[in-house]
Design an enzyme around this catalytic site. Structure first.
Site, PDB file in Angstrom:
ATOM      1  N   GLY A  19       0.846  -1.189   0.000  1.00  0.00           N
ATOM      2  CA  GLY A  19       0.000   0.000   0.000  1.00  0.00           C
ATOM      3  C   GLY A  19       0.887   1.248   0.000  1.00  0.00           C
ATOM      4  N   GLN A  32       1.374   3.395   2.209  1.00  0.00           N
ATOM      5  CA  GLN A  32       2.147   3.547   3.457  1.00  0.00           C
ATOM      6  C   GLN A  32       2.773   2.209   3.886  1.00  0.00           C
ATOM      7  OE1 GLN A  32       3.183   6.067   5.301  1.00  0.00           O
ATOM      8  NE2 GLN A  32       2.247   7.612   3.983  1.00  0.00           N
ATOM      9  N   SER A  33       3.211   1.421   2.927  1.00  0.00           N
ATOM     10  CA  SER A  33       3.772   0.103   3.264  1.00  0.00           C
ATOM     11  C   SER A  33       5.103   0.213   4.015  1.00  0.00           C
ATOM     12  CB  SER A  33       3.973  -0.684   1.967  1.00  0.00           C
ATOM     13  OG  SER A  33       4.798  -1.802   2.206  1.00  0.00           O
ATOM     14  N   ASN A  34       5.153  -0.411   5.181  1.00  0.00           N
ATOM     15  CA  ASN A  34       6.417  -0.478   5.935  1.00  0.00           C
ATOM     16  C   ASN A  34       7.391  -1.431   5.246  1.00  0.00           C
ATOM     17  OD1 ASN A  34       5.615   1.132   8.318  1.00  0.00           O
ATOM     18  ND2 ASN A  34       4.118  -0.519   8.576  1.00  0.00           N
ATOM     19  N   ALA A  66       7.630  -1.955   2.034  1.00  0.00           N
ATOM     20  CA  ALA A  66       8.224  -1.261   0.878  1.00  0.00           C
ATOM     21  C   ALA A  66       9.365  -0.354   1.354  1.00  0.00           C
ATOM     22  CB  ALA A  66       7.154  -0.464   0.145  1.00  0.00           C
TER      23      ALA A  66
END
Ligand SMILES: Cc1ncc(COP(=O)(O)O)c(C=O)c1O
Length: 344
Positions: A83, A85-87, A89
């Site tokens: 997403g 706000q992917s941690n 990523a």
């Protein structure tokens, strides 16, 4: 002493991103606040938010094994999905920067939030700083399909890409949390405590599956782990977690037959859906910050800790029990949810 689990794990290539165990701390002020002293229940916190690269978080443990395999295969680009706000990523971008590997992030709009902070602050800001190439997908496009298309383009141009799926949650990624089960067990000896249960958030299920596989191989049983689903309903999360736990056990060479009821998942904290704040999450994040000076996140660990608070208040644990909450990171997400925490 080398356990069956240590031996099985040693067969897999691993890049050392953690450089040692993360600390386990007792949450004394929370124990006081929740009246746990009277009940003789102890609350401990494992600081998997406290790591040396990229702001830390659970994804580094999975990336140790993904990167180990990638380096062995001579990969020059890692593509992953998540997403906005992917941690996962963000941490993939940080690890690639440190390793000198190109990183491409295929991000999708999984949460109905369009505030400027959500779109550009928090993890998105850090993806940019770590130098990742970011592709934000229009609504409705499948990130995994787009990642495979991008990988094919890079291959055609003579590059060697690796696609890591959502959350790094493959059997290889889950080895990182099987290894964490061994780490927790060693720390129990040092601390002279044995945890009744180990609690975590459950998104793409790799953290739960890895810990469950690890504890199963150590003879403690997969049900040592309890998680709160923050992504799907209970049955969907349980089916995914069970399958991934079985696959991880098989990868580790175990033929243990895992029963369905060995996977302990609660979906009571999901609220209206993934990434959508709940009053209980808000209370949990504030309580942890104000009693212990520690930061949970609004999407994962905040909802999971809200679930654990519910369990503790309902007296789920008995005198003499010690419970371990794994803080899995994600604090950059706090900056993306400014409006949730500070009313204007
Ligand atoms: C901070 C944080 N905690 C917990 C999780 C859940 O981990 P998993 O996806 O392995 O279930 C995630 C997943 O993205 C996360 O970013």
């Amino acid at each position: 002493m080398q356990t069956v689990l240590d031996k099985a794990l040693s067969a897999f290539p691993r890049a050392d991103l953690l450089q040692g165990p993360t600390p386990i701390q007792r949450a004394c002020r929370l124990e006081q606040q929740l009246g746990l002293h009277e009940q003789q229940v102890q609350l401990y916190i494992k600081r998997d938010d406290h790591m040396l690269i990229g702001g830390g978080g659970n994804k580094l443990r999975k990336l140790e094994f993904h990167l180990g395999a990638a380096l062995q295969d001579g990969i020059d680009t890692i593509i992953t999905v998540g997403g906005i706000q992917s941690n996962h990523a963000r941490l993939t971008a940080a690890v690639c920067a440190r390793q000198g590997i190109d990183c491409e992030l295929i991000l999708s709009r999984a949460v109905p939030k369009r505030e400027a902070d959500y779109e550009l602050n928090g993890n998105r800001l850090l993806d940019h700083l770590f130098g990742a190439r970011v592709h934000v997908l229009p609504q409705g496009k499948d990130a995994q399909v787009q990642a495979e298309i991008r990988a094919a383009q890079l291959r055609a141009a003579g590059r060697k890409p690796l696609v890591i799926p959502t959350g790094g949650s493959t059997p290889v990624g889950s080895l990182g949390y099987a290894r964490c089960a061994a780490e927790i067990t060693r720390q129990e000896t040092e601390l002279d405590v044995q945890f009744t249960q180990v609690m975590i958030a459950n998104g793409s299920a790799g953290t739960h599956a890895g810990l469950a596989a690890g504890f199963e191989l150590l003879g403690r049983g997969a049900a040592t782990v309890r998680s709160w689903s923050v992504l799907t309903d209970r049955d969907t999360a349980a089916a995914r977690t069970l399958q991934l736990t079985r696959q991880t056990l098989a990868l580790l060479g175990s033929s243990a037959a895992l029963r369905t009821d060995a996977i302990d998942i609660d979906a009571s904290q999901l609220g209206e859906g993934y990434g959508l704040p709940t009053p209980a999450m808000l209370e949990a994040v504030q309580l942890m910050a104000r009693c212990e000076g520690l930061l949970l996140d609004p999407v994962y660990s905040g909802k999971a800790f809200a679930g654990l608070l519910g369990d503790l208040r309902q007296g789920r644990y008995r005198s003499g029990d010690s419970v371990l909450f794994v803080m899995t990171g994600g604090t950059p997400g706090l900056y993306a949810y400014r409006d949730t925490f500070i009313a204007r």
